[in-house]
Design an enzyme around this catalytic site. Structure first.
Site, mmCIF file in Angstrom:
data_model
loop_
_atom_site.group_PDB
_atom_site.id
_atom_site.type_symbol
_atom_site.label_atom_id
_atom_site.label_comp_id
_atom_site.label_asym_id
_atom_site.label_seq_id
_atom_site.Cartn_x
_atom_site.Cartn_y
_atom_site.Cartn_z
ATOM 1 N N GLY A 171 111.113 79.007 57.716
ATOM 2 C CA GLY A 171 112.216 79.884 58.092
ATOM 3 C C GLY A 171 113.550 79.172 57.953
ATOM 4 N N HIS A 181 117.564 84.521 77.381
ATOM 5 C CA HIS A 181 116.841 84.675 76.114
ATOM 6 C C HIS A 181 116.186 86.052 76.096
ATOM 7 C CE1 HIS A 181 112.669 84.628 74.393
ATOM 8 N NE2 HIS A 181 113.346 84.296 73.314
#
Length: 312
Positions: free
Chosen positions: A271, A118
């Site tokens: 979002g 990540h």
């Protein structure tokens, strides 16, 4: 965590914010190009708009021989009021207008010997009604192996340190500890992976140097991850290794849904759900009270790698 950010002596102007946006779009493209070269598969491109303001570009690949699922997202979104998840520790920003942009990626390789990774770099600006604007950078990169390799861990942390050393000797140990503290499953009492670097609410160096540090972190991701992925992508494996990979992926899901602030912010600010949840691995398993047999490579991951330690 780093100290709470305070209004900096000089607030970046719109031209400076455009420079951040241009860097992030270029970073997304360069990372996708590098990963496509290694994986031999293409990332789809999905450009989207957010009704409340702003939008983004999702780059995603699924079902590949090298990357089972991977996403590299750019977003630049704005809002009239900070969501509650963002002001729990920043009550002075209640009701503030805000602007956030960043690149966030998660790569889940198919081979269990290749680690999940990540990376995120971001910029945030908030404008309270009766106060000066505040701004900060955040970001970092971390590695989540399913089988431990010391050379992978050392290389990863060497790149994390190299990203920060030009700005002073204290940033790597400070941000490494913040990474260890943040990527920790408190409900299980275990780290998610072997860490790397993590920072938030960061404007201590002023805009230009804080931006340069963030650029450096983003630009060190591919040198950090690509050699590891290339080393491990062809390692022979069977159902035992796949079972362990899927069980450990369950921990990844738990962290992202229970603890990750970025996931919470994205969902609470309305979002794009598909983009936010692209971090989820495609196949995951849970078994009740599962523990690996002592003396196995699976047990060694827990005892020797998923611990906070100095890799350098």
């Amino acid at each position: 965590m780093s100290a709470i950010a305070h209004p900096a002596p000089t607030t970046p102007d719109d031209a400076s914010v455009r420079r951040v946006r241009e860097f992030l779009i270029g970073l997304q493209a360069s990372i996708v190009d590098a990963l496509e070269t290694v994986a031999g598969s293409r990332f789809l491109r999905d450009e989207w708009q957010r009704p409340e303001g702003g939008g983004g570009i999702t780059r995603l690949t699924e079902g590949g021989a090298v990357i089972e699922r991977g996403g590299v997202n750019f977003s630049h979104v704005v809002g009239a009021r900070m969501p509650a998840s963002a002001t729990a520790t920043r009550p002075e920003l209640n009701g503030a207008a805000w602007e956030a942009m960043g690149v966030s990626l998660v790569i889940h390789p198919r081979n269990p010997y290749a680690p999940t990774t990540h990376m995120n770099v971001r910029f945030f600006r908030a404008t309270p009604r009766d106060a000066a604007p505040v701004w900060w950078f955040g970001g970092g990169m971390d590695l989540t192996p399913y089988y431990g390799f010391s050379d992978d861990a050392v290389h990863w942390h060497q790149c994390a340190r190299a990203a920060l050393e030009p700005f002073g000797p204290d940033w790597y140990p400070r941000f490494k500890k913040q990474c260890d503290d943040y990527f920790f499953l408190r409900h299980r009492g275990e780290p998610r992976g072997i860490g790397g670097t993590f920072y938030d609410d960061f404007n201590e160096l002023g805009f230009e140097a804080s931006f340069a540090l963030t650029r450096s972190v983003g630009e060190h991701f591919i040198p950090g991850y690509r050699p590891i992925l290339e080393r491990r992508l062809g390692t022979p494996h069977g159902e035992r290794e796949r079972e362990w990979q899927c069980l450990r992926r369950g921990r990844y899901v738990e962290f992202n849904l229970v603890w990750d602030r970025g996931t919470h912010f994205g969902l609470h600010s309305n979002g794009r759900t598909e983009a936010i949840l692209m971090s989820m691995p495609p196949e995951v398993r849970w078994r009740y009270a599962h523990a690996p047999e002592p003396g196995t490579p699976e047990a060694a991951l827990l005892s020797d790698y998923l611990v906070a330690k100095a890799w350098l």
